[in-house]
Design a protein around this motif. Structure first.
Motif, PDB file in Angstrom:
ATOM      1  N   ALA A 272       0.845  -1.199   0.000  1.00 29.06           N
ATOM      2  CA  ALA A 272       0.000   0.000   0.000  1.00 29.06           C
ATOM      3  C   ALA A 272       0.872   1.236   0.000  1.00 29.06           C
ATOM      4  CB  ALA A 272      -0.919   0.012   1.217  1.00 29.06           C
ATOM      5  N   VAL A 273       0.336   2.313  -0.574  1.00 32.19           N
ATOM      6  CA  VAL A 273       1.020   3.595  -0.632  1.00 32.19           C
ATOM      7  C   VAL A 273       0.105   4.638  -0.001  1.00 32.19           C
ATOM      8  CG1 VAL A 273       2.089   5.330  -2.102  1.00 32.19           C
ATOM      9  CG2 VAL A 273       2.190   2.918  -2.753  1.00 32.19           C
ATOM     10  N   SER A 275      -0.283   8.722   1.202  1.00 30.28           N
ATOM     11  CA  SER A 275       0.212  10.095   1.208  1.00 30.28           C
ATOM     12  C   SER A 275       0.125  10.674   2.612  1.00 30.28           C
ATOM     13  CB  SER A 275      -0.602  10.957   0.248  1.00 30.28           C
ATOM     14  OG  SER A 275      -0.296  12.327   0.428  1.00 30.28           O
ATOM     15  N   SER A 283      -1.667  13.029  -3.595  1.00 26.68           N
ATOM     16  CA  SER A 283      -2.505  11.838  -3.754  1.00 26.68           C
ATOM     17  C   SER A 283      -2.884  11.616  -5.208  1.00 26.68           C
ATOM     18  CB  SER A 283      -3.759  11.949  -2.889  1.00 26.68           C
ATOM     19  OG  SER A 283      -3.443  11.805  -1.525  1.00 26.68           O
ATOM     20  N   LEU A 286       0.142  10.145  -6.935  1.00 28.02           N
ATOM     21  CA  LEU A 286       0.357   8.765  -6.529  1.00 28.02           C
ATOM     22  C   LEU A 286      -0.668   7.830  -7.158  1.00 28.02           C
ATOM     23  CD1 LEU A 286       1.226   9.230  -2.739  1.00 28.02           C
ATOM     24  CD2 LEU A 286       2.793   8.762  -4.623  1.00 28.02           C
ATOM     25  N   GLU A 287      -1.897   8.278  -7.260  1.00 24.27           N
ATOM     26  CA  GLU A 287      -2.920   7.451  -7.889  1.00 24.27           C
ATOM     27  C   GLU A 287      -2.626   7.227  -9.367  1.00 24.27           C
ATOM     28  OE1 GLU A 287      -6.859   8.836  -7.245  1.00 24.27           O
ATOM     29  OE2 GLU A 287      -6.940   8.116  -5.172  1.00 24.27           O
ATOM     30  N   PHE A 290       0.373   4.579  -9.104  1.00 20.09           N
ATOM     31  CA  PHE A 290       0.159   3.293  -8.461  1.00 20.09           C
ATOM     32  C   PHE A 290      -1.260   2.756  -8.605  1.00 20.09           C
ATOM     33  CE2 PHE A 290       3.637   5.248  -5.977  1.00 20.09           C
ATOM     34  CZ  PHE A 290       4.589   4.254  -6.102  1.00 20.09           C
ATOM     35  N   GLU A 292      -4.867   2.434  -7.194  1.00 20.23           N
ATOM     36  CA  GLU A 292      -5.482   2.613  -5.882  1.00 20.23           C
ATOM     37  C   GLU A 292      -4.409   2.737  -4.807  1.00 20.23           C
ATOM     38  OE1 GLU A 292      -8.482   0.240  -2.815  1.00 20.23           O
ATOM     39  OE2 GLU A 292      -8.069  -0.532  -4.824  1.00 20.23           O
ATOM     40  N   THR A 293      -4.564   3.711  -3.923  1.00 22.66           N
ATOM     41  CA  THR A 293      -3.629   3.891  -2.809  1.00 22.66           C
ATOM     42  C   THR A 293      -4.355   3.643  -1.493  1.00 22.66           C
ATOM     43  OG1 THR A 293      -4.057   6.275  -2.780  1.00 22.66           O
ATOM     44  CG2 THR A 293      -2.195   5.499  -4.099  1.00 22.66           C
ATOM     45  N   ARG A 476       4.040  -1.320  -6.497  1.00 23.72           N
ATOM     46  CA  ARG A 476       3.032  -1.816  -5.547  1.00 23.72           C
ATOM     47  C   ARG A 476       2.700  -3.251  -5.856  1.00 23.72           C
ATOM     48  NH1 ARG A 476      -2.711  -1.674  -4.987  1.00 23.72           N
ATOM     49  NH2 ARG A 476      -2.954  -0.640  -7.011  1.00 23.72           N
TER      50      ARG A 476
END
Length: 484
Positions: A272-273, A275, A283, A286-287, A290, A292-293, A476
């Motif tokens: 999981a990642v 923010s 966010s 990152l989305e 990756f 889904e975070t 991920r």
């Protein structure tokens, strides 16, 4: 006192050629030297190549030869404090061991020197005298910039290349004329500076065939510009406006703050990642990378670094404190914690964030964000490996991509220790982004900088984030949303 030598290479979309140049410099140069490559916005993978070769580099938008050569000169003169500065075009390279000795002697003696390729001597020999050595340089009226030597003290008087020149043509000629006017690198003709005689060195270098990126139309415009400005004041800065100055400084900051591979952890896979905020855009970036975070706990407010630490250390007790709230741009700020509430309020159309609105929604906010915190706690129960991401930006209105070097360095270890104390069974890392040259000898921390300048569109910033994550090799463990 020992001479400090700096060598720069300017390039644009010639990654194979610049690789050969860098390899030759490392092979044939005897004197210790600072190396930098100035890349004028290449889109052929040049920056990635330089990363793999561990070559310091400066890059930015494609702004032409004058701007790009200034990148290299500034870096070597101002950032690395070099005395003798040699700047290569990427299609020129050393071929004799110890080639630089003659160049150091010539730059020390004349302040400015140029390279005379063998092909020029064969086809367009306009040398009036000399032997092409440091003691007896060629004297000729021509201008070539395959390799140019500058002494720092001469640059103090002459300055940098004129950035009004478009892409290609006349920029080196005009710069050389100013050196002649200042008494460096040749024999000036004061009434007709365009006819000055320039000093050249022969031997030790070779030139490669290459394709020019210039056009006859651009050269013609630059020739006319040169005619118009040839009697202006001698010294030129590497910018013509405040905006250009800030762009130039951003490029230097990005180059200075570029991390080394040694800061990367060996295991880059995470379940999981999450923010930890900093910038309201993190966010989203990152989305895009990756998919889904993790928890969205930190998306609705912005907490300065010290406040973020306090939240973890106090079980998020003061997340929605009502002490001393006041308007802050289009949001609210707590004077005690300095937390900014910007995306958590439901603001009716036509209204602005207000203390009254905050109080009216306080019950909902506490309930909603308690559920977000519960999600985070469940995510970090120790059964998963988590990557936390914190960006340096801590305000709504500052556009900096990287933390300025003069600002206070946050207590990275205290934040990591606070996360570890809350989740003692969790295996995690914290990726600190855009904190400049900051680093820490702690395996739980990763430091990286994106390469986007401050003033660019969101698409480029998002791409810079994707490139940064790719270079780190972070991915991920999931259903394939991120292809390592």
């Amino acid at each position: 006192m020992a001479i400090k030598l700096g060598i720069g290479v300017i390039t644009y979309n010639r990654k194979d050629t610049v690789r050969q140049c860098v390899e030759a410099l490392r092979t044939f140069t005897q004197h210790p030297f600072e190396l930098v490559v100035a890349d004028d916005g290449s889109h052929d993978g040049t920056p990635s190549l330089l990363e793999r070769l561990h070559v310091p580099y400066i890059t930015g938008d494609n702004r032409g030869i004058a701007w790009n050569r200034n990148r290299a000169i500034w870096w070597l003169k101002e950032e690395k404090q070099c005395d003798v500065i040699l700047v290569f075009e990427d299609d020129c390279r050393p071929c004799v061991f110890g080639w630089e000795k003659q160049w150091i002697e010539a730059v020390e003696a004349y302040g400015h020197i140029n390279h005379m390729p063998e092909i020029t001597l064969e086809i367009d020999n306009d040398v009036s005298s000399g032997a092409g050595t440091a003691a007896d340089p060629y004297i000729a009226p021509m201008h070539q910039a395959y390799c140019v030597g500058y002494h720092a003290r001469a640059l103090d008087f002459v300055g940098y290349l004129e950035v009004r020149f478009e892409k290609y043509g006349e920029e080196h000629v005009e710069h050389t004329h100013r050196f002649l006017r200042a008494g460096y690198g040749g024999l000036p003709q004061f009434r007709t500076p365009e006819r000055g005689q320039v000093f050249f060195l022969r031997g030790g270098l070779e030139t490669l065939p290459s394709e020019s990126h210039g056009t006859p139309e651009c050269v013609h415009r630059n020739v006319e510009l040169h005619r118009q400005i040839q009697h202006e004041l001698l010294y030129r800065a590497p910018w013509r406006s405040d905006e250009q100055m800030f762009l130039f400084r951003e490029e230097m900051e990005a180059a200075l703050n570029r991390p080394t591979p040694a800061t990367q952890p060996s295991d880059n896979g995470f379940d999981a990642v999450v923010s930890l905020g900093g910038s309201e855009k993190i966010s989203q970036y990152l989305e895009q990378v990756f998919g889904e975070t993790g928890s969205r706990l930190f998306d609705g407010f912005m907490a300065p670094f010290h406040s973020l630490i306090a939240l973890f250390e106090t079980d998020f007790r003061d997340l929605f404190s009502t002490n001393c709230l006041y308007g802050y741009h289009d949001a609210l700020r707590c004077r005690d914690s300095l937390i900014v509430y910007h995306n958590c309020l439901d603001i009716p159309p036509g209204e602005r964030a207000s203390v009254e609105l905050f109080h009216s929604q306080l019950g909902r906010l506490k309930q909603e964000y308690q559920s977000y915190l519960a999600q985070l706690d469940q995510l970090c129960d120790g059964t998963q490996r988590v990557l936390f991401v914190r960006d340096w930006q801590e305000t709504l209105h500052y556009e900096g991509s990287h933390r300025p070097s003069h600002t206070r360095v946050p207590d990275f270890k205290r934040l990591v220790d606070a996360i570890a104390a809350r989740y003692p069974n969790l295996e995690f890392r914290v990726l600190f982004t855009n904190y400049g040259a900051a680093s820490a000898a702690d395996a739980r921390m990763i430091f990286a900088n994106s390469h986007a300048p401050d003033q660019c569109d969101e698409a480029r910033k998002a791409q810079a984030w994707a490139d940064m994550i790719s270079q780190l090799g972070v991915y991920r463990h999931s259903d394939g949303s991120w292809d390592k």
